[in-house]
Write a protein that holds these residues in place. Structure first.
Motif, PDB file in Angstrom:
ATOM      1  N   TRP A   6       0.825  -1.205   0.000  1.00  0.00           N
ATOM      2  CA  TRP A   6       0.000   0.000   0.000  1.00  0.00           C
ATOM      3  C   TRP A   6       0.861   1.257   0.000  1.00  0.00           C
ATOM      4  CZ3 TRP A   6      -0.083   2.920   4.734  1.00  0.00           C
ATOM      5  CH2 TRP A   6      -0.889   4.068   4.674  1.00  0.00           C
ATOM      6  N   SER A   7       1.921   1.267   0.767  1.00  0.00           N
ATOM      7  CA  SER A   7       2.762   2.466   0.855  1.00  0.00           C
ATOM      8  C   SER A   7       3.412   2.781  -0.485  1.00  0.00           C
ATOM      9  CB  SER A   7       3.831   2.270   1.929  1.00  0.00           C
ATOM     10  OG  SER A   7       4.647   1.149   1.640  1.00  0.00           O
ATOM     11  N   GLU A   8       3.854   1.760  -1.221  1.00  0.00           N
ATOM     12  CA  GLU A   8       4.474   2.001  -2.533  1.00  0.00           C
ATOM     13  C   GLU A   8       3.458   2.560  -3.521  1.00  0.00           C
ATOM     14  OE1 GLU A   8       7.975  -1.394  -2.631  1.00  0.00           O
ATOM     15  OE2 GLU A   8       5.953  -1.913  -3.323  1.00  0.00           O
ATOM     16  N   ARG A   9       2.262   2.000  -3.541  1.00  0.00           N
ATOM     17  CA  ARG A   9       1.233   2.504  -4.442  1.00  0.00           C
ATOM     18  C   ARG A   9       0.855   3.943  -4.090  1.00  0.00           C
ATOM     19  NH1 ARG A   9      -3.245  -2.292  -5.453  1.00  0.00           N
ATOM     20  NH2 ARG A   9      -1.952  -3.578  -6.810  1.00  0.00           N
ATOM     21  N   ARG A  10       0.700   4.172  -2.807  1.00  0.00           N
ATOM     22  CA  ARG A  10       0.328   5.512  -2.362  1.00  0.00           C
ATOM     23  C   ARG A  10       1.401   6.530  -2.748  1.00  0.00           C
ATOM     24  NH1 ARG A  10      -0.752   7.061   3.982  1.00  0.00           N
ATOM     25  NH2 ARG A  10      -1.677   9.139   3.636  1.00  0.00           N
ATOM     26  N   ARG A  11       2.662   6.169  -2.594  1.00  0.00           N
ATOM     27  CA  ARG A  11       3.754   7.085  -2.914  1.00  0.00           C
ATOM     28  C   ARG A  11       3.789   7.398  -4.414  1.00  0.00           C
ATOM     29  NH1 ARG A  11       7.185   4.647  -0.227  1.00  0.00           N
ATOM     30  NH2 ARG A  11       8.021   3.262  -1.841  1.00  0.00           N
ATOM     31  N   GLU A  12       3.537   6.398  -5.242  1.00  0.00           N
ATOM     32  CA  GLU A  12       3.530   6.621  -6.689  1.00  0.00           C
ATOM     33  C   GLU A  12       2.414   7.598  -7.086  1.00  0.00           C
ATOM     34  OE1 GLU A  12       5.450   5.726  -9.058  1.00  0.00           O
ATOM     35  OE2 GLU A  12       6.569   3.936  -8.490  1.00  0.00           O
ATOM     36  N   ILE A  13       1.211   7.396  -6.553  1.00  0.00           N
ATOM     37  CA  ILE A  13       0.089   8.258  -6.931  1.00  0.00           C
ATOM     38  C   ILE A  13       0.269   9.664  -6.392  1.00  0.00           C
ATOM     39  CG2 ILE A  13      -2.402   8.600  -6.655  1.00  0.00           C
ATOM     40  CD1 ILE A  13      -2.750   5.598  -6.723  1.00  0.00           C
ATOM     41  N   GLN A  14       0.766   9.787  -5.172  1.00  0.00           N
ATOM     42  CA  GLN A  14       0.999  11.118  -4.616  1.00  0.00           C
ATOM     43  C   GLN A  14       2.050  11.878  -5.421  1.00  0.00           C
ATOM     44  OE1 GLN A  14       1.892  10.249  -0.479  1.00  0.00           O
ATOM     45  NE2 GLN A  14      -0.133  10.953   0.166  1.00  0.00           N
ATOM     46  N   GLY A  15       3.098  11.184  -5.841  1.00  0.00           N
ATOM     47  CA  GLY A  15       4.109  11.836  -6.661  1.00  0.00           C
ATOM     48  C   GLY A  15       3.549  12.311  -7.983  1.00  0.00           C
ATOM     49  N   LEU A  16       2.701  11.499  -8.598  1.00  0.00           N
ATOM     50  CA  LEU A  16       2.077  11.878  -9.865  1.00  0.00           C
ATOM     51  C   LEU A  16       1.167  13.089  -9.680  1.00  0.00           C
ATOM     52  CD1 LEU A  16       1.493  11.370 -12.850  1.00  0.00           C
ATOM     53  CD2 LEU A  16      -0.191   9.648 -12.152  1.00  0.00           C
ATOM     54  N   ARG A  17       0.406  13.109  -8.611  1.00  0.00           N
ATOM     55  CA  ARG A  17      -0.468  14.254  -8.349  1.00  0.00           C
ATOM     56  C   ARG A  17       0.334  15.541  -8.179  1.00  0.00           C
ATOM     57  NH1 ARG A  17      -4.058  12.223  -3.419  1.00  0.00           N
ATOM     58  NH2 ARG A  17      -4.905  14.328  -3.535  1.00  0.00           N
ATOM     59  N   GLN A  18       1.446  15.458  -7.478  1.00  0.00           N
ATOM     60  CA  GLN A  18       2.273  16.646  -7.275  1.00  0.00           C
ATOM     61  C   GLN A  18       2.848  17.146  -8.592  1.00  0.00           C
ATOM     62  OE1 GLN A  18       5.152  15.481  -4.348  1.00  0.00           O
ATOM     63  NE2 GLN A  18       3.664  15.445  -2.657  1.00  0.00           N
ATOM     64  N   ARG A  19       3.264  16.216  -9.466  1.00  0.00           N
ATOM     65  CA  ARG A  19       3.816  16.642 -10.745  1.00  0.00           C
ATOM     66  C   ARG A  19       2.770  17.340 -11.609  1.00  0.00           C
ATOM     67  NH1 ARG A  19       6.229  11.532 -10.224  1.00  0.00           N
ATOM     68  NH2 ARG A  19       4.844  10.564 -11.769  1.00  0.00           N
ATOM     69  N   LEU A  20       1.543  16.819 -11.595  1.00  0.00           N
ATOM     70  CA  LEU A  20       0.486  17.453 -12.379  1.00  0.00           C
ATOM     71  C   LEU A  20       0.097  18.809 -11.802  1.00  0.00           C
ATOM     72  CD1 LEU A  20      -1.909  14.496 -13.295  1.00  0.00           C
ATOM     73  CD2 LEU A  20      -0.329  15.703 -14.788  1.00  0.00           C
ATOM     74  N   GLN A  21       0.051  18.906 -10.480  1.00  0.00           N
ATOM     75  CA  GLN A  21      -0.313  20.180  -9.850  1.00  0.00           C
ATOM     76  C   GLN A  21       0.733  21.253 -10.117  1.00  0.00           C
ATOM     77  OE1 GLN A  21      -0.825  18.907  -5.807  1.00  0.00           O
ATOM     78  NE2 GLN A  21      -3.006  18.448  -6.062  1.00  0.00           N
ATOM     79  N   GLN A  22       1.993  20.860 -10.235  1.00  0.00           N
ATOM     80  CA  GLN A  22       3.059  21.824 -10.463  1.00  0.00           C
ATOM     81  C   GLN A  22       3.237  22.181 -11.934  1.00  0.00           C
ATOM     82  OE1 GLN A  22       6.429  19.892  -8.678  1.00  0.00           O
ATOM     83  NE2 GLN A  22       5.645  20.123  -6.573  1.00  0.00           N
ATOM     84  N   SER A  23       2.566  21.467 -12.820  1.00  0.00           N
ATOM     85  CA  SER A  23       2.675  21.764 -14.243  1.00  0.00           C
ATOM     86  C   SER A  23       1.852  23.009 -14.577  1.00  0.00           C
ATOM     87  CB  SER A  23       2.200  20.575 -15.071  1.00  0.00           C
ATOM     88  OG  SER A  23       0.798  20.404 -14.917  1.00  0.00           O
ATOM     89  N   SER A  24       2.008  23.496 -15.795  1.00  0.00           N
ATOM     90  CA  SER A  24       1.293  24.698 -16.233  1.00  0.00           C
ATOM     91  C   SER A  24      -0.017  24.378 -16.931  1.00  0.00           C
ATOM     92  CB  SER A  24       2.193  25.496 -17.182  1.00  0.00           C
ATOM     93  OG  SER A  24       2.551  24.705 -18.313  1.00  0.00           O
ATOM     94  N   LEU A  25      -0.423  23.109 -16.924  1.00  0.00           N
ATOM     95  CA  LEU A  25      -1.637  22.731 -17.644  1.00  0.00           C
ATOM     96  C   LEU A  25      -2.862  23.436 -17.095  1.00  0.00           C
ATOM     97  CD1 LEU A  25      -1.089  18.876 -18.076  1.00  0.00           C
ATOM     98  CD2 LEU A  25      -0.948  20.627 -19.847  1.00  0.00           C
ATOM     99  N   HIS A  26      -2.881  23.726 -15.783  1.00  0.00           N
ATOM    100  CA  HIS A  26      -4.070  24.298 -15.162  1.00  0.00           C
ATOM    101  C   HIS A  26      -4.183  25.801 -15.359  1.00  0.00           C
ATOM    102  CE1 HIS A  26      -2.919  20.624 -12.990  1.00  0.00           C
ATOM    103  NE2 HIS A  26      -4.215  20.408 -12.884  1.00  0.00           N
TER     104      HIS A  26
END
Length: 703
Positions: A294-314
């Motif tokens: 669970w911790s590995e899956r959670r870390r992967e998804i959280q990292g992906l969310r942070q990358r998308l939030q920091q992008s300029s797409l929004h």
């Protein structure tokens, strides 16, 4: 040379198969021993009760099925007594009242999603039949009907109790392990469907098939999770976690359809930055699928969310492009909750989640067809009995009704019945040899009875332990038990055996014939009913958003839509490849529900004036009616008018920021394009859309 299913089962059986069969034989032996010690008239009915409980042997499921079986038996016994009290001297009237009860039980069974409850309704109908018919055949007296009712209830309850006890004590299998496996499959298949939908190189047909598979896994998880509440104090918590996972999986599947159409048919909206984000999501979700903790899956998804939030797409591009970027975050939020819910299933004592099971839309027309079919099955057996006074005719009234009610909810009931008949045919031959030849030569004691009767029963249970041949094993065990009739005073009468075998054979033949003559409603009728029901729910979402939270309204809508989408997918699979669009039609309806809820939340968070709410309600109703119209090849212009009116109100008289208004306008434009395209596809004017499936899933999830 590779072994087939039968070869794998009997030549290389696994430990679970052997444990299942051994557990079933022990339950059968215990039920038979107690029934014979209690001097019950027909101890073999206790065996039959125990056999049915061996289907899905996990302790929670067995307990739930036992509760349903015992409850159904008691109710059926009371109904049988009541029928005889009203029509003791009028057997024909008693049979007519009994047919009404059978039809009611069968209709009710078709309105439930829980198979154990379906089985309870079948047993209730069968118990009433036994009480009434055996009374008519026998003494036909008030004391006789009560004695028969007590005997039948005692036999069935005894068998259910023994099977439940053995399942809990001997190699107990837990529903929580099954739920954990189901949850893992739901996550794996849903994430794989997301990856396929975001990959333009994957044909839309394959992505669509994966969504159908994920839908089936989600429904299985929801249905089986009801039994986990019987497994200790943490059972309800695991059930809630399973329900939450199911809800979010459905919401995610409704969302991902948008991007499946986007990357294939709207390439102008997929710029390099957006395409890179989709690649990142696909790669990350593929890694998540193979992470074990669970911790590995959670870390992967959280990292992906942070990358998308920091992008300029929004922050760049058109309002529609910015909203599509926000939709990607919504997908990841769903994925994160699904991972958390799976963790809660395994560690419920450390996690608290709130969720409700899937709601259900009850379609009464197909249920009435099931009821009429069961009534016809009983009527055929009753007519034969009345015309011939055939004592074995009671089997023609009981077995077809039980199997008819149980198999009516299966996607292909006639295929199941074919396999049951195959197993029953083998059971007839084996019961002749073991039950009327070998047992006739054996000493009259219980140990020898089990030594002769048990081995074929063990082999039949081995087949029941494997889903591909479960129906054959069930048919074998039931018929073998009824024709052998183990009891204190066994009679080895070949004529009686042939009499019972003929009754069972005719009953199964009638059952198969009736299912062929009275099939389920045709695809066009079911398609029309599904579209109409979806439209009604889309209209009703307004009221639910007024009285419930958005999350509760969304969960309610998800539950009522899942089987509709599956039904449209089944109809779709029967159509030519270039005419398949009904699955997309169902997924679009599911997505529209979330669009309505999101638009309500967004607008009312800034403007709750009566005029705005009134226009919003008109717009939502116009959207629902436009969906119904486009499903039949037409476009409802009232949606365009309602959209213009709402936008004028928001721009000139409302209190929403311009950025939010732009997002609403982009959503409406997208809906307009999708509804027009659906109308062309449904009318056969858009061949490209028919090949690939028509919907961009309604709004590009702009809501």
């Amino acid at each position: 040379m590779a072994l087939g299913t039968w070869g794998r089962v009997y030549l290389t059986p696994n430990a679970d198969t052997l444990k299942f069969a051994a557990r079933g034989v022990v339950a059968m032996a215990l039920a038979l021993f107690l029934a014979m010690q209690m001097q019950l008239d027909r101890p073999y009915w206790a065996l039959i009760s125990a056999v049915f409980l061996q289907i899905r042997p996990q302790s929670g499921l067995v307990i739930e099925k036992g509760v349903c079986q015992i409850g159904g038996t008691l109710i059926g016994g009371l109904v049988g007594i009541t029928v005889m009290a009203l029509a003791m001297q009028m057997p024909a009237i008693a049979l007519m009242l009994l047919m009404v009860w059978v039809m009611l039980c069968a209709t009710a069974s078709a309105l439930t999603r829980n198979f154990n409850l379906t089985y309870g309704f079948a047993i209730s109908a069968a118990t009433a039949i036994l009480v009434v018919v055996l009374t008519v055949v026998g003494s036909n007296s008030s004391s006789g009907v009560f004695d028969i009712a007590v005997a039948r209830v005692s036999e069935i309850v005894l068998g259910a109790s023994c099977a439940t006890l053995v399942s809990m004590l001997l190699w107990p299998a837990r529903v929580r392990n099954v739920i954990d496996g189901h949850a893992g499959r739901v996550i794996d298949q849903t994430f794989e469907a997301l990856i396929m939908n975001l990959d333009r190189d994957v044909p839309m047909r394959e992505a669509r098939e994966k969504i159908v598979s994920a839908l089936g896994a989600a429904l299985t998880l929801n249905n089986d999770s009801s039994a986990v509440i019987y497994e200790g104090p943490h059972g309800p918590g695991r059930a809630r976690a399973a329900w939450l996972l199911t809800q979010r999986a459905l919401s995610m599947m409704a969302e991902m359809q948008t991007y499946g159409r986007l990357v294939r048919e709207q390439s102008s909206l997929v710029n390099d930055r957006f395409d890179a984000a989709l690649d990142d999501i696909r790669n990350t979700m593929e890694r998540v699928r193979w992470r074990e903790t669970w911790s590995e899956r959670r870390r992967e998804i959280q990292g992906l969310r942070q990358r998308l939030q920091q992008s300029s797409l929004h922050h760049e591009g058109s309002p529609l492009e910015r909203r599509l970027a926000q939709g990607l975050l919504v997908l990841l939020n769903y994925a994160y909750v699904m991972i958390e819910a799976h963790h809660a299933i395994r560690n419920v004592d450390n996690t608290r989640l709130r969720a409700t099971r899937l709601a259900r839309h009850r379609d009464y027309m197909p249920a009435l067809v099931v009821g009429m079919r069961a009534g016809l099955l009983f009527a055929v057996g009753a007519v034969i009995y009345v015309a011939t006074q055939w004592s074995s005719g009671v089997l023609m009234m009981v077995l077809p009704v039980i199997f008819g009610v149980m198999f009516a909810s299966f996607p292909s009931p006639t295929a199941m019945l074919k396999n049951v008949i195959k197993g029953a045919t083998v059971g007839m031959a084996v019961s002749l040899v073991f039950g009327n030849i070998l047992l006739a030569q054996a000493p009259r004691d219980f140990e020898m009875l089990m030594l002769v009767f048990g081995p074929p029963f063990f082999l039949g249970l081995m087949a029941m332990a494997n889903p591909p041949i479960l129906a054959q094993g069930l048919g074998f065990c039931i018929v073998y038990t009824i024709l052998t009739m183990p009891s204190n005073n066994m009679s080895f009468d070949i004529a009686g055996f042939a009499n019972r075998a003929l009754a069972i054979g005719l009953g199964l033949l009638v059952l198969y014939t009736v299912f062929r003559i009275v099939p389920s409603a045709n695809s066009l009728v079911m398609r029309r009913r599904v579209i109409r029901a979806t439209t009604e729910d889309l209209c009703a979402l307004w009221q639910r958003t007024r009285r419930h939270s958005r999350e509760e309204a969304g969960n309610w809508f998800n539950g009522r839509m899942i089987e509709r989408v599956q039904r449209l997918a089944n109809i779709d699979s029967q159509l030519p490849e270039n005419s398949r669009f009904l699955l997309d039609l169902g997924m679009t309806g599911l997505n529209l529900g979330h669009v309505i809820l999101a638009s309500y939340r967004r607008i009312t968070s800034f403007d709750k004036s009566d005029e705005t709410l009134g226009l919003l309600r008109q717009w939502q109703r116009a959207l629902a009616l436009a969906y119904q119209a486009c499903a039949w090849g037409d476009f409802d212009e009232r949606f365009s008018h309602a959209s213009r009116t709402l936008m004028e109100r928001l721009r000139h008289h409302g209190e929403m920021p311009d950025e939010q208004i732009d997002l609403i306008e982009g959503m409406i434009n997208r809906l307009d394009i999708t509804l027009h395209r659906f109308a062309r596809v449904s009318s056969g004017q858009d061949d490209r859309g028919s090949r690939s499936g028509p919907a961009e899933s309604a709004d590009a999830r702009s809501g």
